[in-house]
Design a protein around this motif. Structure first.
Motif, PDB file in Angstrom:
ATOM      1  N   ALA A 149     -21.314 -12.471   1.762  1.00  0.00           N
ATOM      2  CA  ALA A 149     -22.313 -12.427   0.921  1.00  0.00           C
ATOM      3  C   ALA A 149     -22.958 -10.948   0.763  1.00  0.00           C
ATOM      4  O   ALA A 149     -22.731 -10.225   1.702  1.00  0.00           O
ATOM      5  CB  ALA A 149     -23.630 -13.442   0.883  1.00  0.00           C
ATOM      6  N   GLY A 150     -23.406 -10.356  -0.350  1.00  0.00           N
ATOM      7  CA  GLY A 150     -24.148  -8.999  -0.257  1.00  0.00           C
ATOM      8  C   GLY A 150     -24.245  -8.722  -1.799  1.00  0.00           C
ATOM      9  O   GLY A 150     -24.021  -9.202  -2.738  1.00  0.00           O
ATOM     10  N   PHE A 151     -24.903  -7.255  -1.804  1.00  0.00           N
ATOM     11  CA  PHE A 151     -25.411  -6.872  -3.206  1.00  0.00           C
ATOM     12  C   PHE A 151     -23.829  -6.006  -3.506  1.00  0.00           C
ATOM     13  O   PHE A 151     -23.052  -5.516  -2.671  1.00  0.00           O
ATOM     14  CB  PHE A 151     -26.180  -5.610  -2.875  1.00  0.00           C
ATOM     15  CG  PHE A 151     -27.363  -6.371  -2.628  1.00  0.00           C
ATOM     16  CD1 PHE A 151     -28.314  -6.964  -3.773  1.00  0.00           C
ATOM     17  CD2 PHE A 151     -27.964  -6.515  -1.347  1.00  0.00           C
ATOM     18  CE1 PHE A 151     -29.423  -7.540  -3.263  1.00  0.00           C
ATOM     19  CE2 PHE A 151     -29.334  -7.354  -1.055  1.00  0.00           C
ATOM     20  CZ  PHE A 151     -29.965  -7.985  -2.095  1.00  0.00           C
ATOM     21  N   TYR A 152     -23.704  -5.975  -4.825  1.00  0.00           N
ATOM     22  CA  TYR A 152     -22.732  -5.002  -5.326  1.00  0.00           C
ATOM     23  C   TYR A 152     -23.266  -4.348  -6.624  1.00  0.00           C
ATOM     24  O   TYR A 152     -24.106  -4.568  -7.020  1.00  0.00           O
ATOM     25  CB  TYR A 152     -21.429  -6.203  -5.583  1.00  0.00           C
ATOM     26  CG  TYR A 152     -21.987  -7.003  -6.862  1.00  0.00           C
ATOM     27  CD1 TYR A 152     -21.652  -6.374  -8.256  1.00  0.00           C
ATOM     28  CD2 TYR A 152     -22.448  -8.257  -6.650  1.00  0.00           C
ATOM     29  CE1 TYR A 152     -22.133  -7.259  -9.379  1.00  0.00           C
ATOM     30  CE2 TYR A 152     -22.858  -9.029  -7.734  1.00  0.00           C
ATOM     31  CZ  TYR A 152     -22.446  -8.512  -9.242  1.00  0.00           C
ATOM     32  OH  TYR A 152     -23.304  -9.386 -10.357  1.00  0.00           O
ATOM     33  N   TRP A 153     -22.325  -3.284  -6.871  1.00  0.00           N
ATOM     34  CA  TRP A 153     -22.490  -2.560  -8.202  1.00  0.00           C
ATOM     35  C   TRP A 153     -21.399  -2.486  -8.988  1.00  0.00           C
ATOM     36  O   TRP A 153     -20.137  -2.321  -8.325  1.00  0.00           O
ATOM     37  CB  TRP A 153     -22.818  -1.190  -7.799  1.00  0.00           C
ATOM     38  CG  TRP A 153     -24.237  -0.803  -7.275  1.00  0.00           C
ATOM     39  CD1 TRP A 153     -25.342  -0.328  -7.606  1.00  0.00           C
ATOM     40  CD2 TRP A 153     -24.662  -1.209  -5.726  1.00  0.00           C
ATOM     41  NE1 TRP A 153     -26.360  -0.168  -6.893  1.00  0.00           N
ATOM     42  CE2 TRP A 153     -26.193  -0.913  -5.673  1.00  0.00           C
ATOM     43  CE3 TRP A 153     -24.071  -1.751  -4.740  1.00  0.00           C
ATOM     44  CZ2 TRP A 153     -26.831  -1.004  -4.618  1.00  0.00           C
ATOM     45  CZ3 TRP A 153     -24.834  -2.092  -3.734  1.00  0.00           C
ATOM     46  CH2 TRP A 153     -25.893  -1.743  -3.328  1.00  0.00           C
ATOM     47  N   TYR A 154     -21.623  -2.480 -10.144  1.00  0.00           N
ATOM     48  CA  TYR A 154     -20.180  -2.816 -11.071  1.00  0.00           C
ATOM     49  C   TYR A 154     -20.496  -2.033 -12.497  1.00  0.00           C
ATOM     50  O   TYR A 154     -21.709  -2.021 -12.728  1.00  0.00           O
ATOM     51  CB  TYR A 154     -19.878  -4.279 -11.365  1.00  0.00           C
ATOM     52  CG  TYR A 154     -19.293  -4.603 -12.390  1.00  0.00           C
ATOM     53  CD1 TYR A 154     -17.525  -4.299 -12.028  1.00  0.00           C
ATOM     54  CD2 TYR A 154     -19.091  -4.685 -13.778  1.00  0.00           C
ATOM     55  CE1 TYR A 154     -16.603  -4.571 -13.019  1.00  0.00           C
ATOM     56  CE2 TYR A 154     -18.216  -4.871 -14.693  1.00  0.00           C
ATOM     57  CZ  TYR A 154     -16.760  -4.705 -14.326  1.00  0.00           C
ATOM     58  OH  TYR A 154     -15.850  -5.318 -15.391  1.00  0.00           O
ATOM     59  N   ILE A 155     -19.524  -1.298 -13.028  1.00  0.00           N
ATOM     60  CA  ILE A 155     -19.552  -0.842 -14.444  1.00  0.00           C
ATOM     61  C   ILE A 155     -18.117  -1.393 -14.920  1.00  0.00           C
ATOM     62  O   ILE A 155     -17.345  -1.354 -14.605  1.00  0.00           O
ATOM     63  CB  ILE A 155     -19.674   0.812 -14.228  1.00  0.00           C
ATOM     64  CG1 ILE A 155     -20.662   1.208 -13.649  1.00  0.00           C
ATOM     65  CG2 ILE A 155     -19.429   1.192 -15.709  1.00  0.00           C
ATOM     66  CD1 ILE A 155     -21.031   2.694 -13.395  1.00  0.00           C
ATOM     67  N   GLY A 156     -18.421  -1.647 -16.402  1.00  0.00           N
ATOM     68  CA  GLY A 156     -17.421  -2.056 -17.059  1.00  0.00           C
ATOM     69  C   GLY A 156     -17.572  -1.384 -18.434  1.00  0.00           C
ATOM     70  O   GLY A 156     -18.555  -1.555 -18.944  1.00  0.00           O
ATOM     71  N   ARG A 157     -16.422  -0.950 -19.182  1.00  0.00           N
ATOM     72  CA  ARG A 157     -16.513  -0.239 -20.370  1.00  0.00           C
ATOM     73  C   ARG A 157     -15.389  -0.755 -21.169  1.00  0.00           C
ATOM     74  O   ARG A 157     -14.139  -1.270 -20.562  1.00  0.00           O
ATOM     75  CB  ARG A 157     -16.566   1.158 -20.279  1.00  0.00           C
ATOM     76  CG  ARG A 157     -18.004   1.673 -19.867  1.00  0.00           C
ATOM     77  CD  ARG A 157     -18.072   3.191 -19.952  1.00  0.00           C
ATOM     78  NE  ARG A 157     -19.296   3.870 -19.473  1.00  0.00           N
ATOM     79  CZ  ARG A 157     -19.428   4.412 -18.204  1.00  0.00           C
ATOM     80  NH1 ARG A 157     -18.543   4.780 -17.508  1.00  0.00           N
ATOM     81  NH2 ARG A 157     -20.709   4.683 -17.995  1.00  0.00           N
ATOM     82  N   GLY A 158     -15.394  -0.724 -22.714  1.00  0.00           N
ATOM     83  CA  GLY A 158     -14.492  -0.953 -23.357  1.00  0.00           C
ATOM     84  C   GLY A 158     -14.873  -0.770 -24.865  1.00  0.00           C
ATOM     85  O   GLY A 158     -15.929  -0.143 -25.182  1.00  0.00           O
ATOM     86  N   LEU A 159     -13.693  -1.117 -25.650  1.00  0.00           N
ATOM     87  CA  LEU A 159     -13.963  -0.802 -27.127  1.00  0.00           C
ATOM     88  C   LEU A 159     -13.374  -2.094 -27.930  1.00  0.00           C
ATOM     89  O   LEU A 159     -12.636  -2.766 -27.420  1.00  0.00           O
ATOM     90  CB  LEU A 159     -12.875   0.226 -27.477  1.00  0.00           C
ATOM     91  CG  LEU A 159     -13.316   1.768 -27.139  1.00  0.00           C
ATOM     92  CD1 LEU A 159     -12.155   2.857 -27.155  1.00  0.00           C
ATOM     93  CD2 LEU A 159     -14.562   2.212 -27.529  1.00  0.00           C
ATOM     94  N   ARG A 160     -14.052  -2.185 -29.156  1.00  0.00           N
ATOM     95  CA  ARG A 160     -13.604  -3.302 -30.168  1.00  0.00           C
ATOM     96  C   ARG A 160     -13.205  -2.477 -31.474  1.00  0.00           C
ATOM     97  O   ARG A 160     -13.840  -1.483 -31.754  1.00  0.00           O
ATOM     98  CB  ARG A 160     -14.837  -4.333 -30.420  1.00  0.00           C
ATOM     99  CG  ARG A 160     -14.956  -5.275 -29.060  1.00  0.00           C
ATOM    100  CD  ARG A 160     -15.989  -6.153 -29.506  1.00  0.00           C
ATOM    101  NE  ARG A 160     -15.204  -7.689 -28.982  1.00  0.00           N
ATOM    102  CZ  ARG A 160     -16.212  -8.553 -28.683  1.00  0.00           C
ATOM    103  NH1 ARG A 160     -17.615  -8.692 -28.448  1.00  0.00           N
ATOM    104  NH2 ARG A 160     -15.634  -9.976 -28.198  1.00  0.00           N
TER     105      ARG A 160
END
Length: 321
Positions: A149-160
């Motif tokens: 268990a623990g903290f996380y950081w995330y980035i997601g990008r995209g296009l439509r």
């Protein structure tokens, strides 16, 4: 010679048309952007990182993963699943580091220092990113799971509503990224490993990326060549040895490297262990019906200190059956 282990290969299953000129944006084009700070992942629990709701077709353009160095739950034990268009079984399912061309533990991988390329990188304790184009028709969901268990950081990008372009090719709207993987196999000397066999139905496509990892008592398994059987054509060699596919030579004797085409991400010469990646974005391996990709654990002949040799012709030394 205990044998190499082919970790995974990415394969785009599509048809192709060449791009002539730039891709035009329209008023219907949209961006996707998600960023999570101090997200929390329960132990051994699938956690949603990104959930793009049903709507217009599109594709992911970038993902970045990290966690705190003290908890480090974005590491070699993190499983990433990508569900495209309400799949119940994800078509893309990989361990985080292997999915970024890295076949060793996070603690070992970070000793190389930060590195980054056009498609993948490892920039810090965490700081793992990719710019894979991952297309979807209506929706896409990304999850992560780790034993801790623990903290996380995330980035997601995209296009439509933007045409999908990979390298120099514009791809059809029904393009999908498929992941094929073979893991944990021990091979006898000269034994063949089939890494990719596309489905029986006629499917056009593009072998986009290979990540390979092997471990043995020494490095002579690197004499092994990669072979491809495309459609109904005779087998063809993709390399004259294992390290050659990754654009290196002499058993990776100059050590680590990372570039846009290929890279060596883990290497222990004494322990006979390595992992490397190769993109086929600039030199596509295309098929219109089927693809079979195989590798051999060493090559015949091999006499003492003399290097082994790949067969010169398919007729002389047939490949795997």
């Amino acid at each position: 010679m205990a044998g190499g282990r082919l970790a995974l290969a990415f394969c785009l299953v599509v048809a192709f048309s060449c791009v002539c000129g730039s891709v035009k944006l329209t008023s219907e084009s949209e961006s996707i952007a998600v960023a999570t700070k101090n997200g929390y992942m329960l132990a051994d629990t699938e956690t949603t990182l990104l959930d793009v709701p049903a709507g217009k077709p599109g594709y992911l353009t970038e993902q970045w993963f990290t966690s705190s160095p003290s908890q480090n739950n974005m590491n070699e034990n993190t499983r990433i699943r990508i569900y495209v268009d309400n799949e119940t079984v994800p078509s893309i399912d990989f361990m985080l580091l292997w999915g970024h061309g890295i076949g060793c533990a996070e603690s070992i991988a970070t000793q190389q220092g930060p590195w980054g390329t056009r498609r993948i990188g490892h920039e810090a304790d965490g700081g793992i990113y990719n710019t894979y184009r991952i297309p979807f028709g209506r929706s896409i969901r990304v999850t992560a799971q780790n034993p801790g268990a623990g903290f996380y950081w995330y980035i997601g990008r995209g296009l439509r509503n933007v045409p999908l372009v990979v390298g120099e090719f514009e791809l059809p709207s029904n393009t999908r990224l498929k992941l094929y993987k073979t893991e944990g196999q021990t091979l006898a000397p000269l034994e063949y490993l089939t890494a990719v066999t596309t489905p029986a139905e006629d499917t056009s496509g593009w072998l986009y990326m290979i990540t390979f990892g092997g471990s043995s008592t020494d490095l002579t398994y690197l004499e092994g060549c990669f072979r491809a059987e495309v459609d109904d054509k005779p087998m063809q060699f993709l390399s004259s040895g294992t390290e050659d596919l990754f654009l290196s030579a002499s058993y990776f004797n100059k050590g680590f490297f990372h570039d846009n085409h290929a890279g060596l991400t883990c290497f222990d010469e004494k322990g006979g262990t390595m992992s490397a990646y190769k993109f086929f974005e600039e030199d596509p391996v295309l098929f219109s019906k089927s693809l079979k990709l195989s590798w051999r654990n060493g090559e015949w002949p091999y006499h003492g200190e003399a290097p082994g040799a790949c067969p010169i012709t398919y007729e002389q030394h047939p490949g795997p059956t």
